[in-house]
Design a protein around this motif. Structure first.
Motif, short mmCIF file in Angstrom:
data_model
loop_
_atom_site.label_atom_id
_atom_site.label_comp_id
_atom_site.label_asym_id
_atom_site.label_seq_id
_atom_site.Cartn_x
_atom_site.Cartn_y
_atom_site.Cartn_z
N ALA A 247 30.28 47.40 59.32
CA ALA A 247 31.51 48.02 59.64
C ALA A 247 31.40 49.66 59.36
O ALA A 247 32.21 50.79 59.42
N GLY A 248 29.31 49.56 58.99
CA GLY A 248 28.95 51.31 59.01
C GLY A 248 29.59 52.05 57.24
O GLY A 248 29.64 53.20 57.73
N LEU A 249 29.49 51.21 56.05
CA LEU A 249 30.15 51.45 55.09
C LEU A 249 29.09 50.60 54.32
O LEU A 249 28.40 50.44 54.78
N GLU A 250 28.77 52.08 52.98
CA GLU A 250 27.71 51.49 52.17
C GLU A 250 27.63 50.55 51.43
O GLU A 250 28.62 50.27 50.90
N ALA A 251 26.39 49.71 51.67
CA ALA A 251 26.75 48.57 50.47
C ALA A 251 27.02 48.33 49.61
O ALA A 251 26.77 49.56 49.04
N GLY A 252 27.83 47.56 49.14
CA GLY A 252 28.52 47.84 47.41
C GLY A 252 27.73 47.07 47.09
O GLY A 252 26.56 46.19 47.20
N ARG A 253 27.88 46.65 46.38
CA ARG A 253 26.64 45.86 44.51
C ARG A 253 27.77 44.10 44.50
O ARG A 253 27.99 43.64 44.83
N LEU A 254 26.38 43.80 44.40
CA LEU A 254 26.29 42.27 44.26
C LEU A 254 26.98 41.44 43.06
O LEU A 254 25.66 41.95 41.78
N PHE A 255 27.60 41.07 42.55
CA PHE A 255 27.53 40.58 41.33
C PHE A 255 27.00 38.74 41.23
O PHE A 255 27.92 37.96 41.86
N PRO A 256 25.63 38.67 40.95
CA PRO A 256 25.05 37.83 41.26
C PRO A 256 25.70 36.46 40.71
O PRO A 256 25.30 35.19 41.43
N GLY A 257 25.75 36.66 39.54
CA GLY A 257 26.16 35.02 39.18
C GLY A 257 27.15 34.94 39.35
O GLY A 257 27.94 33.40 39.72
N SER A 258 28.53 35.46 39.90
CA SER A 258 29.60 35.26 40.95
C SER A 258 30.94 34.50 39.93
O SER A 258 30.34 34.60 38.13
N TRP A 259 31.60 33.53 40.20
CA TRP A 259 32.41 33.37 39.85
C TRP A 259 32.12 32.24 38.72
O TRP A 259 32.29 31.54 37.61
N SER A 260 30.79 31.26 39.05
CA SER A 260 30.02 30.81 37.92
C SER A 260 29.35 31.14 37.48
O SER A 260 29.81 30.25 35.83
N GLN A 261 29.57 31.78 36.85
CA GLN A 261 28.52 32.75 36.05
C GLN A 261 29.59 33.30 34.99
O GLN A 261 30.43 32.45 33.43
N TRP A 262 30.52 33.49 35.60
CA TRP A 262 32.28 34.26 34.78
C TRP A 262 32.90 32.98 34.31
O TRP A 262 33.05 32.97 33.10
N SER A 263 33.35 32.22 35.18
CA SER A 263 34.49 31.10 34.24
C SER A 263 33.13 30.20 33.48
O SER A 263 34.20 29.66 32.40
N ALA A 264 32.21 29.47 32.97
CA ALA A 264 31.78 29.46 32.34
C ALA A 264 31.75 30.36 31.03
O ALA A 264 31.14 29.72 29.68
N ASP A 265 32.16 31.47 30.95
CA ASP A 265 31.91 32.54 29.47
C ASP A 265 33.46 31.71 28.63
O ASP A 265 34.19 33.18 29.76
#
Length: 277
Positions: A247-265
């Protein structure tokens, strides 16, 4: 890169390194699919073992591989520092984008996704190879940390107040109606939903850049806007980051653990329903 561009590319010297990264949620038979038919000369790369670290509660189901392990995996696939690399899968690049993002993260610039993946190659009337593929000479690829950025779990929790947090899972998982993989259903409070499948047309190719720009703008993402992206375990979020580049946008940041990390906490809050909060 289009299939026609790849056909032309493999007919010239030096030929690109082609990587097959077939993987889908619930289907661990990527290597078998590769054996059944792949682009001639392509090397298979296993997403769970070569493009991810060891699954653990603290980091999630598909944490980033260590730089040393990722470097070794690319060398085994024959990638050199000066190689041109083309990556594909058979699912609209939703898994191939993980390898693309990792290579960019590791400092590799000359790396492309085959738009439309294996289906686009077949649609051009090209043949497939079967079996384990030919052995390749070990490459000399060197990991050099580059500009692809990540956000840890605390930065992700704070991100809706500082910019845009995007959840690219299917709408039913975002709303918490179903959760087939992780311990709790729902989404991170403040996250907006933009399913990664919506970036593709019916053939599995990326939508035109202007259409993608509008989709991101509709959820508040514009050039220079701080954006964090997550999915179930950090795989499909890479596809959304590739869509941002298309899309020509600057790439955002990746949350590597994503929902699997978040939901486990269990200390982390969750939201249910279609509204961000």
């Amino acid at each position: 890169m289009t299939a026609r561009e790849l056909i032309s590319d493999v007919a010239s010297l030096p030929t690109p390194v082609i990587l097959d990264v077939r993987w889908r949620l619930g289907d661990a038979r990527g290597r078998e699919h590769y054996f059944s038919g792949h682009i001639p000369g392509a090397q298979y790369v296993d997403l769970p073992t070569e493009l991810s670290g060891q699954r653990n509660v603290r980091e999630g189901r598909h944490p980033l591989p260590s730089p040393e392990d990722f470097e070794d995996a690319l060398r085994r696939a024959g990638v050199n520092n000066d190689s041109r690399v083309v990556i594909y899968d058979d699912s609209g690049n939703t898994s191939a984008a993980r390898a693309w993002w990792l290579m960019r993260w590791a400092g590799k610039k000359d790396v492309y996704l085959l738009d439309g993946g294996l289906k686009a190659w077949i649609a051009e009337g090209e043949d497939l190879a079967v079996g384990p593929g030919n052995p390749v000479e070990r490459g000399d690829f060197t990991f050099r940390l580059d500009h692809m950025r990540t956000a840890d779990i605390d930065e992700t929790q704070a991100s809706p107040d500082q910019g845009v947090l995007i959840d690219v899972r299917a709408a039913e998982r975002y709303a918490g109606h179903t959760e087939p993989m992780d311990s709790r259903a729902g989404h991170i409070p403040g996250a907006v939903n933009l399913p990664t499948a919506s970036f593709l047309d019916d053939t599995g190719r990326f939508l035109p850049a202007e259409r993608l720009r509008q989709m991101f703008a509709d959820v508040g993402v514009t050039s220079g806007k701080e954006t964090v992206v997550y999915c179930g375990s950090g795989i499909h979020a890479c596809h959304a980051l590739a869509a941002m580049e298309v899309a020509g946008l600057e790439a955002g940041r990746l949350f590597p653990g994503s929902w699997s990390q978040w939901s486990a906490d269990r200390r982390r809050p969750i939201a249910l329903g279609e509204d961000p909060r």
